[in-house]
Design a protein around this motif. Structure first.
Motif, PDB file in Angstrom:
ATOM      1  N   ASP A 335       8.278  47.396  -1.003  1.00 23.53           N
ATOM      2  CA  ASP A 335       8.680  46.579   0.049  1.00 23.53           C
ATOM      3  C   ASP A 335      10.171  46.253  -0.186  1.00 23.53           C
ATOM      4  O   ASP A 335      10.486  46.043  -1.185  1.00 23.53           O
ATOM      5  CB  ASP A 335       8.180  45.236   0.182  1.00 23.53           C
ATOM      6  CG  ASP A 335       8.971  44.348   1.258  1.00 23.53           C
ATOM      7  OD1 ASP A 335       8.204  44.219   2.361  1.00 23.53           O
ATOM      8  OD2 ASP A 335       9.910  43.573   0.931  1.00 23.53           O
ATOM      9  N   THR A 336      11.070  46.854   0.871  1.00 22.79           N
ATOM     10  CA  THR A 336      12.394  46.779   0.677  1.00 22.79           C
ATOM     11  C   THR A 336      13.032  45.793   1.478  1.00 22.79           C
ATOM     12  O   THR A 336      14.359  45.808   1.826  1.00 22.79           O
ATOM     13  CB  THR A 336      13.165  48.428   1.084  1.00 22.79           C
ATOM     14  OG1 THR A 336      12.659  48.664   2.081  1.00 22.79           O
ATOM     15  CG2 THR A 336      12.728  49.115  -0.038  1.00 22.79           C
ATOM     16  N   ASP A 337      12.411  45.105   2.724  1.00 23.63           N
ATOM     17  CA  ASP A 337      12.916  44.187   3.161  1.00 23.63           C
ATOM     18  C   ASP A 337      13.346  42.895   2.617  1.00 23.63           C
ATOM     19  O   ASP A 337      14.464  42.339   2.890  1.00 23.63           O
ATOM     20  CB  ASP A 337      11.925  43.689   4.494  1.00 23.63           C
ATOM     21  CG  ASP A 337      11.585  44.985   5.269  1.00 23.63           C
ATOM     22  OD1 ASP A 337      12.385  45.738   5.410  1.00 23.63           O
ATOM     23  OD2 ASP A 337      10.455  45.047   5.724  1.00 23.63           O
ATOM     24  N   GLY A 356       9.536  36.278   2.543  1.00 23.25           N
ATOM     25  CA  GLY A 356       9.519  37.874   3.211  1.00 23.25           C
ATOM     26  C   GLY A 356       8.380  37.833   4.382  1.00 23.25           C
ATOM     27  O   GLY A 356       8.085  36.813   4.815  1.00 23.25           O
ATOM     28  N   GLU A 357       7.899  38.896   4.881  1.00 22.12           N
ATOM     29  CA  GLU A 357       7.130  39.064   5.829  1.00 22.12           C
ATOM     30  C   GLU A 357       5.710  39.313   5.168  1.00 22.12           C
ATOM     31  O   GLU A 357       5.422  39.807   4.000  1.00 22.12           O
ATOM     32  CB  GLU A 357       7.369  40.348   6.609  1.00 22.12           C
ATOM     33  CG  GLU A 357       8.612  40.394   7.370  1.00 22.12           C
ATOM     34  CD  GLU A 357       8.751  39.142   8.424  1.00 22.12           C
ATOM     35  OE1 GLU A 357       7.727  39.159   9.073  1.00 22.12           O
ATOM     36  OE2 GLU A 357       9.902  38.728   8.630  1.00 22.12           O
TER      37      GLU A 357
END
Length: 407
Positions: A335-337, A356-357
Motif C-alpha cells: 500500500d503506497t497511499d 489510511g484507507e
C-alpha cells in the motif's frame, strides 16, 4: 524451504510489532473492549530495547513524557530510567493488560483484498512455515527504527578490522586502549563516544552534518519539559532563540568544537525534518578536553585507517556505525497511499498520518517519540471501537483455525 501455508481468520485488528507502539495500541483497544492479535518477528517484546541497545542507555527524556497510556512509571524510578528499568516497565505493561503476542512471525507481505474486503498478512516462522492472517483491520506498529541504516562508504571492505553498528554495541570495555572511529553524531553516537572514553578507549567522532546540541536540563528543568511549557505561551521561533541562548551560556560555543549548528532552530528543525537535537550527558566536556576528537565526513576507508574530506588521514582499530535506523514498511506493505515508499513513514505529517484507507492504521511513526505513540494508539483505538461496535463479525474460521486474541 517454505512449507504449505495456513490461513487464519482474525475477526479483530492485527497489530504488526510488539514494541512500545504495538503494546500501547493493544492496551488502548482492550480498554475499549476490542481484542487484538499482535504479531512480532522477534522472540520477545521490545526487541530493539532488549537486544539492540547499549548497556549504559537511559531514556533521554523524563519518564513522564515516555509513559504508555493508562500506566505511569513506578514512583521509585529515577527521572531518566535505565534501559533495564524501561524494559521492566514494558514487561509489567504487557502483563497488566494481558497482551500475548505471537512471536517469531516475520511479516513478508500485507495486502488488502478488495474482492473480500479483508487484509491478508503473510508471515514466515522460524522453520519457514507460512501463515496467512486475514483481518478487517491492519495496524502497522513496527516503528521508525525497524532496520539498521548502514551507509555505503568507499573502501569499507578494505578496513581489516571490526566494523559494527550500534545495534551490536554493548559496552566500551571490548575496545579498551583502542582507537575507535564513531560514525554519526546523534544521541547514540555522542553517548557511545562517552562510554568509550569511560572505558579507556580513544574515540573519534565523525560529524558530517550540522547538529544542535542542547543541555539535557536547563534552569532546573528538563530541556524537553521546559520547551513544551514555553510553547504553550510563545511562538516556536522565539522558544528556539531562548533555547540556543541558554545552551550557549551552559555549553559554550559548539562551533569551536567542530559541531556546527543548523540554520533552523532545534524545535523548528525537528518539526520540519524529524531530526532530533542531541541532549548532552557529558560528551561535550570530553570533546573540549581532547579525549574525543572530532572529524568531518569520511572520504574513504583504507586498511586500518580513514581519510577525511579535509585531507587528513588517521589510523583506527575499529569503526562503530552510529548511523541510526529506518522504517521497513515499504518492504512488505503493499500500500503506497498511507506510507511513503521513500522513507517508510506516513505521507501526511503529524497529527494526520495515523489513518489510511480500508482499515489501515499507523502507530509510532510521528517522529515525536513515545508521546506521539500514545497519541496514535489512543486515536486509533477510538476509531476502531466505533467500527467494532457497529460492524457484524463472523467468528467462524476463514479456511483455518482460530487464533489467540488479546481479549
Amino acid at each position: 524451504m517454505t512449507t504449505l501455508s495456513r490461513c487464519i481468520w482474525v475477526p479483530c485488528p492485527v497489530i504488526i510489532g510488539a514494541g512500545p507502539s504495538g503494546l500501547a495500541t493493544a492496551a488502548c483497544l482492550k480498554q475499549r473492549g476490542v481484542p487484538s492479535l499482535v504479531l512480532e518477528r522477534a522472540n520477545c517484546i521490545a526487541s530493539l530495547w532488549k537486544l539492540k541497545t547499549y548497556d549504559r542507555l537511559r531514556l533521554h527524556l523524563p519518564k513522564q513524557f515516555c509513559e504508555l497510556p493508562f500506566m505511569p512509571f513506578p514512583e521509585d524510578f529515577p527521572t531518566y530510567p535505565t534501559k533495564k528499568q524501561f524494559v521492566a516497565y514494558l514487561e509489567s505493561y504487557r502483563s497488566h493488560f494481558g497482551i500475548d503476542p505471537v512471536f517469531n512471525k516475520t511479516v513478508v507481505s500485507a495486502e488488502f483484498d478488495h474482492r473480500f474486503g479483508f487484509w491478508r498478512v503473510k508471515t514466515l516462522g522460524l522453520k519457514q512455515e507460512e501463515t496467512e492472517y486475514v483481518s478487517p483491520w491492519l495496524i502497522v506498529a513496527t516503528g521508525e527504527n525497524a532496520d539498521e541504516v548502514v551507509p555505503q562508504i568507499e573502501g569499507v571492505d578494505d578496513f581489516g578490522g571490526p566494523i559494527v553498528h550500534t545495534s551490536s554495541y554493548k559496552s566500551g570495555r571490548l575496545f579498551r586502549e583502542k582507537d575507535v572511529l564513531v560514525v554519526g553524531c546523534g544521541n547514540s553516537g555522542m553517548e557511545v563516544c562517552l562510554d568509550l572514553c569511560n572505558c579507556n578507549a580513544r574515540p573519534s567522532l565523525v560529524v558530517r552534518d550540522s547538529v544542535h546540541v542542547l543541555p539535557q536540563e536547563m534552569l532546573g528543568r528538563s530541556t524537553f519539559g521546559l520547551s513544551m511549557w514555553l510553547l504553550k505561551w510563545f511562538p516556536m521561533r522565539l522558544v528556539d532563540q531562548f533555547l540556543l541562548l541558554v545552551s550557549r551560556f551552559i555549553l559554550g560555543d559548539t562551533e569551536k568544537l567542530g559541531l556546527h549548528r543548523p540554520k533552523l532552530g532545534p524545535l523548528e528543525l525537528k518539526k520540519r525534518s524529524g531530526k532530533t537535537p542531541v541532549l548532552d550527558v557529558g560528551t561535550l566536556a570530553k570533546i573540549r578536553s581532547g579525549n574525543i576528537k572530532v572529524y568531518p565526513g569520511i572520504k574513504r576507508i583504507t586498511y586500518r585507517a580513514a581519510e577525511f574530506v579535509n585531507g587528513r588521514k588517521e589510523n583506527f582499530d575499529a569503526i562503530i556505525l552510529a548511523t541510526g535506523y529506518k522504517s521497513n514498511v515499504p518492504q512488505w506493505l503493499k500500500d503506497t497511499d498511507l506510507f511513503s515508499e521513500k522513507d517508510g513513514l506516513p505521507r501526511k505529517p503529524f497529527p494526520n498520518g495515523w489513518k489510511g484507507e480500508c482499515g489501515l492504521y499507523a502507530v509510532g511513526f510521528t517522529r515525536r517519540g513515545l508521546l506521539g505513540t500514545s497519541f496514535d494508539a489512543k486515536i486509533t483505538a477510538e476509531d476502531i471501537e466505533h467500527q467494532w461496535k457497529a460492524k457484524p463479525r463472523n467468528f467462524m474460521a476463514f479456511g483455518g483455525s482460530a487464533s489467540p486474541f488479546n481479549y
